[in-house]
Design a protein around this motif. Structure first.
Motif, PDB file in Angstrom:
ATOM      1  N   GLU A 130       0.915  -1.250   0.109  1.00  0.00           N
ATOM      2  CA  GLU A 130       0.432  -0.186   0.042  1.00  0.00           C
ATOM      3  C   GLU A 130       1.214   1.788   0.039  1.00  0.00           C
ATOM      4  O   GLU A 130       2.053   0.903   0.652  1.00  0.00           O
ATOM      5  N   GLY A 132       0.326   5.422  -0.720  1.00  0.00           N
ATOM      6  CA  GLY A 132      -0.862   6.347  -0.467  1.00  0.00           C
ATOM      7  C   GLY A 132      -2.094   6.127  -1.169  1.00  0.00           C
ATOM      8  O   GLY A 132      -2.661   4.763  -0.372  1.00  0.00           O
ATOM      9  N   ASP A 133      -2.992   6.151  -1.839  1.00  0.00           N
ATOM     10  CA  ASP A 133      -4.335   5.398  -2.130  1.00  0.00           C
ATOM     11  C   ASP A 133      -4.137   4.752  -2.622  1.00  0.00           C
ATOM     12  O   ASP A 133      -4.939   4.179  -3.866  1.00  0.00           O
ATOM     13  N   ARG A 135      -3.240   0.272  -3.558  1.00  0.00           N
ATOM     14  CA  ARG A 135      -3.949  -0.787  -3.001  1.00  0.00           C
ATOM     15  C   ARG A 135      -3.265  -2.088  -3.807  1.00  0.00           C
ATOM     16  O   ARG A 135      -4.168  -2.074  -5.110  1.00  0.00           O
ATOM     17  N   VAL A 145      -7.421   1.280  -7.344  1.00  0.00           N
ATOM     18  CA  VAL A 145      -6.732   3.500  -6.774  1.00  0.00           C
ATOM     19  C   VAL A 145      -7.759   3.374  -5.913  1.00  0.00           C
ATOM     20  O   VAL A 145      -9.169   3.767  -6.420  1.00  0.00           O
ATOM     21  N   ARG A 146      -7.584   4.289  -4.459  1.00  0.00           N
ATOM     22  CA  ARG A 146      -9.292   5.223  -3.843  1.00  0.00           C
ATOM     23  C   ARG A 146     -10.159   4.286  -3.659  1.00  0.00           C
ATOM     24  O   ARG A 146     -11.485   4.484  -3.964  1.00  0.00           O
ATOM     25  N   HIS A 212       2.906   9.801  -7.053  1.00  0.00           N
ATOM     26  CA  HIS A 212       3.305   8.742  -6.280  1.00  0.00           C
ATOM     27  C   HIS A 212       4.832   8.356  -7.442  1.00  0.00           C
ATOM     28  O   HIS A 212       5.302   7.490  -7.072  1.00  0.00           O
TER      29      HIS A 212
END
Ligand code: CA
Length: 225
Positions: A130, A132-133, A135, A145-146, A212
């Protein structure tokens, strides 16, 4: 146990490092020759390599390049003052850090710990990464993503996984190309840039201002969590 490979021909420095690193609880292997050092890495692996620049039989520079062809393992270079290969070149080779001789063992220990903290060993595999947003599930080969699933091609997935596994570290273009496309790939290196561009389009909120998947000019790419 964290494995550290020390490749250093100077008795005094090598034995002091071996002693001190073992005292700190690391599993240390000390080799005094470049070619033998590379062989030791290729057969036994390591979580970190401490590599002297001037070595018999094979230079530290060549050892570093060879290691980088197959592995993103953290490398700390030992350089001597006045080495024609300056500090920047050491980093261009794909080394993660450098220490200029003479140095205190305490200074080197601090660098070893910092590098190990920063870079997760490629040998240590985690199923879910993981950052940031983003995974990434390596078992299911899925990326969200998010919270939303994102469809990636196999190569895009491999590039993202390698970057996320080494979050915070610059991965040289050559390393990424070799790891994802293989050492026998002779295609255009822009292939990598195209994949990064597509990954940004799929994973970044604003692909033109990536948060990212960062470009490190002249060196390669880096994943910032
Ligand atoms: Ca030396």
């Amino acid at each position: 146990m964290t494995k550290i490979l020390v490749i250093e021909d100077e008795e005094g420095i090598g034995s002091a490092l071996e002693y001190q690193l073992a005292r700190e609880g690391y599993d240390v292997t000390w080799v005094q020759d470049g070619a033998k050092g590379l062989e030791t890495f290729e057969t036994g692996g390591a979580d970190l390599v401490v590599l002297d620049l001037m070595l018999p039989s094979m230079s530290g520079e060549d050892v570093c390049r060879s290691i980088r062809k197959t592995s993103p393992v953290p490398v700390i270079m030992l350089t001597a003052k006045g080495d024609e290969v300056d500090r920047v070149v050491g980093l261009e080779l794909g080394a993660d850090d450098y220490v200029t001789k003479p140095f205190s063992t305490r200074e080197l220990m601090a660098r070893v710990k910092a590098v190990l903290r920063r870079g997760r060993s490629p040998l240590e595999s985690t199923d879910v990464l993981e950052g940031g947003d983003i995974r990434l599930d390596t078992d299911r080969v899925e990326v969200t993503v998010r919270g939303e699933p994102v469809h990636l091609t196999r190569k895009e997935f491999d590039v993202l996984e390698l970057l996320m596994r080494n979050a915070g570290r610059v991965l040289p273009r050559e390393t990424l190309m070799d790891q994802v496309w293989g050492t026998d790939y002779f295609g255009d290196t822009r292939t990598l840039d195209v994949h990064i561009k597509r990954l940004r389009a799929k994973c970044e909120v604003d692909p033109r201002r990536p948060a990212h998947l960062l470009t490190v000019r002249g060196l390669g790419y880096k994943f910032a969590p």
